[in-house]
Motif scaffolding. Sequence first.
Motif, PDB file in Angstrom:
ATOM      1  N   ALA A   1    -107.051  -3.699  19.035  1.00  0.00           N
ATOM      2  CA  ALA A   1    -107.204  -2.530  17.997  1.00  0.00           C
ATOM      3  C   ALA A   1    -106.032  -1.724  18.556  1.00  0.00           C
ATOM      4  O   ALA A   1    -105.286  -2.232  19.438  1.00  0.00           O
ATOM      5  N   SER A   2    -105.656  -0.678  17.809  1.00  0.00           N
ATOM      6  CA  SER A   2    -104.708   0.428  18.596  1.00  0.00           C
ATOM      7  C   SER A   2    -105.160   1.619  19.147  1.00  0.00           C
ATOM      8  O   SER A   2    -106.377   1.912  18.720  1.00  0.00           O
ATOM      9  N   TYR A   3    -104.964   1.918  20.189  1.00  0.00           N
ATOM     10  CA  TYR A   3    -105.511   2.835  20.926  1.00  0.00           C
ATOM     11  C   TYR A   3    -104.549   4.386  21.044  1.00  0.00           C
ATOM     12  O   TYR A   3    -103.349   3.973  21.297  1.00  0.00           O
TER      13      TYR A   3
ATOM     14  N   GLN B   1    -106.266  22.819  18.858  1.00  0.00           N
ATOM     15  CA  GLN B   1    -105.214  22.020  18.238  1.00  0.00           C
ATOM     16  C   GLN B   1    -105.693  20.265  18.632  1.00  0.00           C
ATOM     17  O   GLN B   1    -105.935  20.288  19.935  1.00  0.00           O
ATOM     18  N   LEU B   2    -105.832  19.256  17.985  1.00  0.00           N
ATOM     19  CA  LEU B   2    -106.063  17.866  18.418  1.00  0.00           C
ATOM     20  C   LEU B   2    -104.958  17.013  17.840  1.00  0.00           C
ATOM     21  O   LEU B   2    -104.463  16.894  16.779  1.00  0.00           O
ATOM     22  N   THR B   3    -103.911  16.875  18.728  1.00  0.00           N
ATOM     23  CA  THR B   3    -102.756  16.391  18.571  1.00  0.00           C
ATOM     24  C   THR B   3    -102.521  14.595  19.094  1.00  0.00           C
ATOM     25  O   THR B   3    -102.676  14.492  20.113  1.00  0.00           O
ATOM     26  N   PHE B   4    -102.230  14.009  18.166  1.00  0.00           N
ATOM     27  CA  PHE B   4    -102.231  12.429  18.536  1.00  0.00           C
ATOM     28  C   PHE B   4    -100.705  11.944  19.096  1.00  0.00           C
ATOM     29  O   PHE B   4     -99.544  12.288  18.394  1.00  0.00           O
TER      30      PHE B   4
ATOM     31  N   GLN C   1    -101.629   9.379   7.743  1.00  0.00           N
ATOM     32  CA  GLN C   1    -101.214   8.310   8.471  1.00  0.00           C
ATOM     33  C   GLN C   1    -100.474   7.210   7.940  1.00  0.00           C
ATOM     34  O   GLN C   1    -101.160   6.792   6.994  1.00  0.00           O
ATOM     35  N   GLY C   2     -99.275   7.234   8.064  1.00  0.00           N
ATOM     36  CA  GLY C   2     -98.399   6.085   7.152  1.00  0.00           C
ATOM     37  C   GLY C   2     -98.655   4.831   8.047  1.00  0.00           C
ATOM     38  O   GLY C   2     -99.290   4.782   9.272  1.00  0.00           O
TER      39      GLY C   2
ATOM     40  N   ASP D   1     -98.542   7.198  13.804  1.00  0.00           N
ATOM     41  CA  ASP D   1     -99.776   7.880  14.668  1.00  0.00           C
ATOM     42  C   ASP D   1    -100.228   8.999  13.299  1.00  0.00           C
ATOM     43  O   ASP D   1     -99.471   9.210  12.694  1.00  0.00           O
ATOM     44  N   PRO D   2    -101.505   9.418  13.628  1.00  0.00           N
ATOM     45  CA  PRO D   2    -102.091  10.432  12.622  1.00  0.00           C
ATOM     46  C   PRO D   2    -101.243  11.583  12.749  1.00  0.00           C
ATOM     47  O   PRO D   2    -101.138  12.254  13.955  1.00  0.00           O
ATOM     48  N   GLN D   3    -100.906  12.121  11.753  1.00  0.00           N
ATOM     49  CA  GLN D   3     -99.950  13.463  11.664  1.00  0.00           C
ATOM     50  C   GLN D   3    -100.846  14.412  11.184  1.00  0.00           C
ATOM     51  O   GLN D   3    -101.402  14.435  10.259  1.00  0.00           O
ATOM     52  N   PHE D   4    -101.031  15.515  12.132  1.00  0.00           N
ATOM     53  CA  PHE D   4    -101.897  16.878  11.767  1.00  0.00           C
ATOM     54  C   PHE D   4    -101.428  17.685  10.605  1.00  0.00           C
ATOM     55  O   PHE D   4    -100.183  17.737  10.356  1.00  0.00           O
ATOM     56  N   LEU D   5    -102.192  17.811   9.710  1.00  0.00           N
ATOM     57  CA  LEU D   5    -101.856  18.508   8.449  1.00  0.00           C
ATOM     58  C   LEU D   5    -102.331  20.034   8.460  1.00  0.00           C
ATOM     59  O   LEU D   5    -101.587  21.121   8.242  1.00  0.00           O
TER      60      LEU D   5
END
Lengths: 114, 113
Positions: A85-87, A101-104, B37-38, B42-46
């Motif tokens: 998977a991706s982590y 804020q939850l930032t990835f 998420q493209g 990574d998921p980009q916060f909107l």
Amino acid sequence: SQQGEEDPQALSIQEGENATMNCSYKTSINNLQWYRQNSGRGLVHLILIRSNEREKHSGRLRVTLDTSKKSSSLLITASRAADTASYFCATVLWSGAGSYQLTFGKGTKLSVIP
Amino acid sequence: AAGVIQSPRHLIKEKRETATLKCYPIPRHDTVYWYQQGPGQDPQFLISFYEKMQSDKGSIPDRFSAQQFSDYHSELNMSSLELGDSALYFCASSRGGGLNEAFFGQGTRLTVV
């Protein structure tokens, strides 16, 4: 700007081996979380470590947090093919606007070869 | 246990059309997040909401807007769609203003042709 940067970007290991993924971030945080994502699916929360904690375990997962270095690591022991998977690491900090804020970060793509 | 529900799961739109994505958070969760998420990204916060009020804004184009309703469901409205808007859109909900773990929906895959 990206809060979490992960390395390696991709990791390929044999089943039974351990997998270690690292995450670095830039600012002070309230907590740091790790998520897993199977291809094209939703993200699943794995573990949360608070800023005043240094290590946390959950099953085969071990997370460390070093706030002085602004870094965290995720160790998966005795990996299985199903761990493929991706982590992603994600940082949580106060937004100043009523919530956090939850930032990835950019994520590590793990492949476990049977 | 109830999870975050997103609809539709798949959506195909033409350029310049509009799209509305819906999200139903877990009951009693006070915070809702939207991410884009493209492929391979990574998921980009909107945008996020706390107790139905917009709390934070990320890299959301002016063509996009979102709101959270009295029943706590949220909608992401996207107008003048562009090819580059093709992506997975995730909604997540959390308790404690987002201090706790977030639960994600399965996402809406938007394809703009």
